[in-house]
Design a protein around this motif. Structure first.
Motif, PDB file in Angstrom:
ATOM      1  N   VAL A 187       0.879  -1.223  -0.171  1.00  0.00           N
ATOM      2  CA  VAL A 187      -0.164   0.016  -0.039  1.00  0.00           C
ATOM      3  C   VAL A 187       0.797   1.153   0.073  1.00  0.00           C
ATOM      4  CG1 VAL A 187      -1.713   1.496   1.433  1.00  0.00           C
ATOM      5  CG2 VAL A 187      -1.935  -1.188   1.043  1.00  0.00           C
ATOM      6  N   ALA A 188       1.824   1.247   0.790  1.00  0.00           N
ATOM      7  CA  ALA A 188       2.739   2.558   0.688  1.00  0.00           C
ATOM      8  C   ALA A 188       3.469   2.675  -0.370  1.00  0.00           C
ATOM      9  CB  ALA A 188       3.990   2.230   2.095  1.00  0.00           C
ATOM     10  N   LEU A 189       3.976   1.713  -1.076  1.00  0.00           N
ATOM     11  CA  LEU A 189       4.425   1.731  -2.395  1.00  0.00           C
ATOM     12  C   LEU A 189       3.593   2.101  -3.470  1.00  0.00           C
ATOM     13  CD1 LEU A 189       7.027  -1.341  -2.312  1.00  0.00           C
ATOM     14  CD2 LEU A 189       7.580   1.199  -2.616  1.00  0.00           C
ATOM     15  N   ALA A 190       2.256   1.723  -3.371  1.00  0.00           N
ATOM     16  CA  ALA A 190       1.010   2.116  -4.103  1.00  0.00           C
ATOM     17  C   ALA A 190       0.853   3.680  -4.163  1.00  0.00           C
ATOM     18  CB  ALA A 190       0.019   1.341  -3.935  1.00  0.00           C
ATOM     19  N   ARG A 191       0.946   4.190  -2.861  1.00  0.00           N
ATOM     20  CA  ARG A 191       0.880   5.660  -2.926  1.00  0.00           C
ATOM     21  C   ARG A 191       1.990   6.497  -3.554  1.00  0.00           C
ATOM     22  NH1 ARG A 191       0.719   4.761   3.128  1.00  0.00           N
ATOM     23  NH2 ARG A 191      -1.643   4.226   3.236  1.00  0.00           N
TER      24      ARG A 191
ATOM     25  N   GLY B 152       3.052   5.600  -6.625  1.00  0.00           N
ATOM     26  CA  GLY B 152       2.879   4.909  -7.847  1.00  0.00           C
ATOM     27  C   GLY B 152       3.417   3.915  -8.385  1.00  0.00           C
ATOM     28  N   ILE B 153       3.868   3.096  -7.419  1.00  0.00           N
ATOM     29  CA  ILE B 153       4.579   1.883  -7.832  1.00  0.00           C
ATOM     30  C   ILE B 153       3.672   0.603  -7.323  1.00  0.00           C
ATOM     31  CG2 ILE B 153       6.687   0.309  -7.115  1.00  0.00           C
ATOM     32  CD1 ILE B 153       8.121   3.048  -6.686  1.00  0.00           C
ATOM     33  N   ASN B 154       3.585  -0.266  -8.392  1.00  0.00           N
ATOM     34  CA  ASN B 154       2.736  -1.645  -8.400  1.00  0.00           C
ATOM     35  C   ASN B 154       3.309  -2.716  -7.815  1.00  0.00           C
ATOM     36  OD1 ASN B 154       0.039   0.149  -8.560  1.00  0.00           O
ATOM     37  ND2 ASN B 154       0.606   0.069 -10.526  1.00  0.00           N
ATOM     38  N   ILE B 155       2.989  -3.523  -6.986  1.00  0.00           N
ATOM     39  CA  ILE B 155       3.856  -4.566  -6.574  1.00  0.00           C
ATOM     40  C   ILE B 155       2.480  -5.743  -6.137  1.00  0.00           C
ATOM     41  CG2 ILE B 155       6.040  -3.885  -6.084  1.00  0.00           C
ATOM     42  CD1 ILE B 155       5.502  -4.461  -3.181  1.00  0.00           C
ATOM     43  N   GLU B 156       2.912  -6.817  -5.912  1.00  0.00           N
ATOM     44  CA  GLU B 156       1.883  -7.693  -5.297  1.00  0.00           C
ATOM     45  C   GLU B 156       2.600  -8.525  -4.234  1.00  0.00           C
ATOM     46  OE1 GLU B 156      -1.314  -8.173  -6.357  1.00  0.00           O
ATOM     47  OE2 GLU B 156      -0.801  -6.618  -7.874  1.00  0.00           O
ATOM     48  N   THR B 157       1.511  -9.089  -3.305  1.00  0.00           N
ATOM     49  CA  THR B 157       2.017  -9.936  -2.072  1.00  0.00           C
ATOM     50  C   THR B 157       1.673 -11.492  -2.774  1.00  0.00           C
ATOM     51  OG1 THR B 157       0.101  -9.550  -1.152  1.00  0.00           O
ATOM     52  CG2 THR B 157       2.046  -8.055  -0.673  1.00  0.00           C
ATOM     53  N   SER B 158       2.408 -12.292  -2.106  1.00  0.00           N
ATOM     54  CA  SER B 158       2.043 -13.558  -2.212  1.00  0.00           C
ATOM     55  C   SER B 158       1.932 -14.319  -0.607  1.00  0.00           C
ATOM     56  CB  SER B 158       3.347 -14.357  -3.029  1.00  0.00           C
ATOM     57  OG  SER B 158       2.802 -15.669  -3.304  1.00  0.00           O
ATOM     58  N   SER B 159       0.881 -14.815  -0.546  1.00  0.00           N
ATOM     59  CA  SER B 159       0.807 -15.267   0.991  1.00  0.00           C
ATOM     60  C   SER B 159       1.043 -16.840   0.669  1.00  0.00           C
ATOM     61  CB  SER B 159      -0.602 -15.396   1.525  1.00  0.00           C
ATOM     62  OG  SER B 159      -1.677 -15.786   0.863  1.00  0.00           O
TER      63      SER B 159
ATOM     64  N   ARG C 193      13.966   3.809  -9.349  1.00  0.00           N
ATOM     65  CA  ARG C 193      12.952   4.390  -8.450  1.00  0.00           C
ATOM     66  C   ARG C 193      12.444   3.512  -7.580  1.00  0.00           C
ATOM     67  NH1 ARG C 193       7.335   5.217  -9.732  1.00  0.00           N
ATOM     68  NH2 ARG C 193       6.918   6.855  -8.230  1.00  0.00           N
ATOM     69  N   PHE C 194      12.110   2.272  -8.168  1.00  0.00           N
ATOM     70  CA  PHE C 194      11.558   1.267  -7.043  1.00  0.00           C
ATOM     71  C   PHE C 194      12.383   0.934  -6.125  1.00  0.00           C
ATOM     72  CE2 PHE C 194      11.036  -2.962  -5.538  1.00  0.00           C
ATOM     73  CZ  PHE C 194       9.741  -3.125  -5.591  1.00  0.00           C
TER      74      PHE C 194
END
Length: 131
Positions: free
Chosen positions: A72-76, A78-85, A117-118
Motif C-alpha cells: 500500500v505504501a509503495l502504491a501511494r 505510484g509503484i505497483n507490486i503484489e504480495t504472495s501469501s 526508482r523502485f
C-alpha cells in the motif's frame, strides 16, 4: 479463452508475437538482476527467489515490515507490486517458514530509471522504519 484475451488492451503498442523471444528474455533478466542487486543492498531486506534461472519476478521480504502494508505504501508512490501469501503457495512457503512475500515484476518495457526508482522507494520505506 479467446473472449478473455480479446478484451485485453495492448498498452505498449507492440505486437508481442512480432518480437523475438530471446532479446525479451535477456532484457527482462538484465532488469531483474539490476533490481535484485539494488534490493540486496537494503538493510533488513531479504531476497527470497530460488533457482538457478530466475525470471522477471523478484520475491522479497523486509524484516519487521507487514508485506500488505508495504504494498500500500509503495502504491501511494505510484509503484505497483503484489504480495504472495502462504495460502497461494502453501507447500513452498510452509517448508521455508514464510508467511507473506512482496513480489515485484519487471518486463521488457520497463526502464532502468523505473528499476532505480523502485529500489530507492523501498530503501526509503525501510530507512523510515529504522528510525
Amino acid at each position: 479463452s479467446r473472449r478473455r484475451h480479446a478484451r485485453k488492451r495492448n498498452v505498449t503498442g507492440v505486437q508481442p508475437c512480432a518480437l523475438p523471444i530471446w532479446p525479451i528474455r535477456r532484457r527482462v533478466s538484465l532488469l531483474a538482476d539490476d533490481l535484485r542487486a539494488r534490493l540486496a543492498e537494503i538493510p533488513g531486506l531479504r531476497l527470497r527467489d530460488l533457482g538457478i534461472a530466475r525470471c522477471g519476478i523478484v520475491s522479497f521480504e523486509v524484516a519487521g515490515r507487514d508485506a500488505p502494508a508495504m504494498r500500500v505504501a509503495l502504491a501511494r508512490e505510484g509503484i505497483n507490486i503484489e504480495t504472495s501469501s502462504a495460502a497461494a503457495t502453501r507447500l513452498d512457503m510452509t517448508a521455508r517458514g514464510l508467511d507473506c512475500l512482496l513480489r515485484a515484476s519487471v518486463h521488457y518495457y520497463n526502464t532502468e530509471d523505473e528499476v532505480a526508482r523502485f529500489g530507492d522507494a523501498v530503501a526509503t520505506l525501510c530507512a523510515e522504519d529504522a528510525r
